[in-house]
Design an enzyme around this catalytic site. Sequence first.
Site, PDB file in Angstrom:
ATOM      1  CD  GLN A  33      -1.064  -0.955   3.590  1.00 39.43           C
ATOM      2  OE1 GLN A  33      -2.283  -0.873   3.520  1.00 39.43           O
ATOM      3  NE2 GLN A  33      -0.447  -1.598   4.575  1.00 39.43           N
ATOM      4  CG  ASP A 158      -6.823  -1.346  14.221  1.00 38.57           C
ATOM      5  OD1 ASP A 158      -7.595  -0.657  13.515  1.00 38.57           O
ATOM      6  OD2 ASP A 158      -5.872  -0.853  14.860  1.00 38.57           O
TER       7      ASP A 158
HETATM    8  N1  AG3 Z   1      -8.171   1.346  11.313  1.00 35.71           N
HETATM    9  C1  AG3 Z   1      -9.397   1.719  10.668  1.00 35.71           C
HETATM   10  C2  AG3 Z   1      -9.354   2.983   9.895  1.00 35.71           C
HETATM   11  C3  AG3 Z   1     -10.428   3.163   8.871  1.00 35.71           C
HETATM   12  C4  AG3 Z   1     -10.508   4.592   8.483  1.00 35.71           C
HETATM   13  N2  AG3 Z   1     -11.153   4.806   7.250  1.00 35.71           N
HETATM   14  C5  AG3 Z   1     -11.011   5.905   6.499  1.00 35.71           C
HETATM   15  N3  AG3 Z   1     -10.323   6.900   6.896  1.00 35.71           N
HETATM   16  N4  AG3 Z   1     -11.640   5.957   5.345  1.00 35.71           N
HETATM   17  C6  AG3 Z   1      -7.194   2.325  11.532  1.00 35.71           C
HETATM   18  C7  AG3 Z   1      -5.964   1.840  12.163  1.00 35.71           C
HETATM   19  C8  AG3 Z   1      -5.758   2.458  13.470  1.00 35.71           C
HETATM   20  N5  AG3 Z   1      -5.064   1.596  14.343  1.00 35.71           N
END
Ligand code: AG3
Length: 283
Positions: A33, A158
């Site tokens: 990514q 997560d």
């Molecule tokens: N985990 C989920 C983030 C999703 C946010 N989405 C977005 N900005 N479109 C984030 C990792 C944090 N530990």
Amino acid sequence: MSEDDFFTEKQTDGVHLSLKVRRWLLRQKTQYQELVLAETTELGRLLALDGKVMLTEADEAFYHEMLVHPTLLSLDNPQLVAVIGGGDGGTVREILRHPSVQRVFWVEIDEAVLNACKELLPSVHRGAFDDPRVELVIAPGEEWLPKFRETFDAIIVDGTDPIGPALPLFEPPFFQACRQALKRDGILSLQCGTPFYFRDEVRMVWRNLKQVFEQVKLYLGFVPTYPSGLWAYAIAGNFLPNLDAADLHRRCQQRGLTNFRYYSPEVHIASFALPPFVQELLQ
Ligand code: AG3
């Protein structure tokens, strides 16, 4: 002022969020990514993956506390926890606050994210990388988890949004693997996007969970830098206990948990109250 001074997330085709950047810390194409780390002018450091805000220092605790504590406080004695994703360490940090936790398997696909966050986001991981209870595994969660049976008290996912490369983490085969890897009274929790803009995604995640688990509940929290700010999480298991605020206060006290920024027993209870427009998605 040039546009280069801003990080912009295209939250939807017609809605963008721009954060002014004082200094770019890292822009890197990893194997998986596109990774951005920057110092913003108002919200501290920013971590973004593939153009999406993963966290800012200003509001990351809102998200990490709500992803972790409703699940771990629902368990009497959480000892063994698996985290899928969460390369910044904020989720693992919150898990480690529970004194009964003996081991956290932290399974992250992208080593470049781990290295960057370890170096540039110390306020987020706060030493989680070096905690002796943590075992870091570099692997895709959907490949690592299926080898476990009745092992974990909790699995916490997560991941990024339920579209693109993280999609396998929101589909029935992975949820089946979670169910098998959890102890009988184990609990899964995950973030599932915003019910305001990502209606289809939230509905899809809900349906997929319902196919696999006896009990599934959605709850909501506020994360200002995520799309719409209103964020949905799901909790699933064979058995989800019904605790009231007094039970939760008692557990927080027993575990020495104070100094939350967003979580509280009252917020926990209230977060399961869903507005009608969210309930409609779950019909
Ligand atoms: N985990 C989920 C983030 C999703 C946010 N989405 C977005 N900005 N479109 C984030 C990792 C944090 N530990």
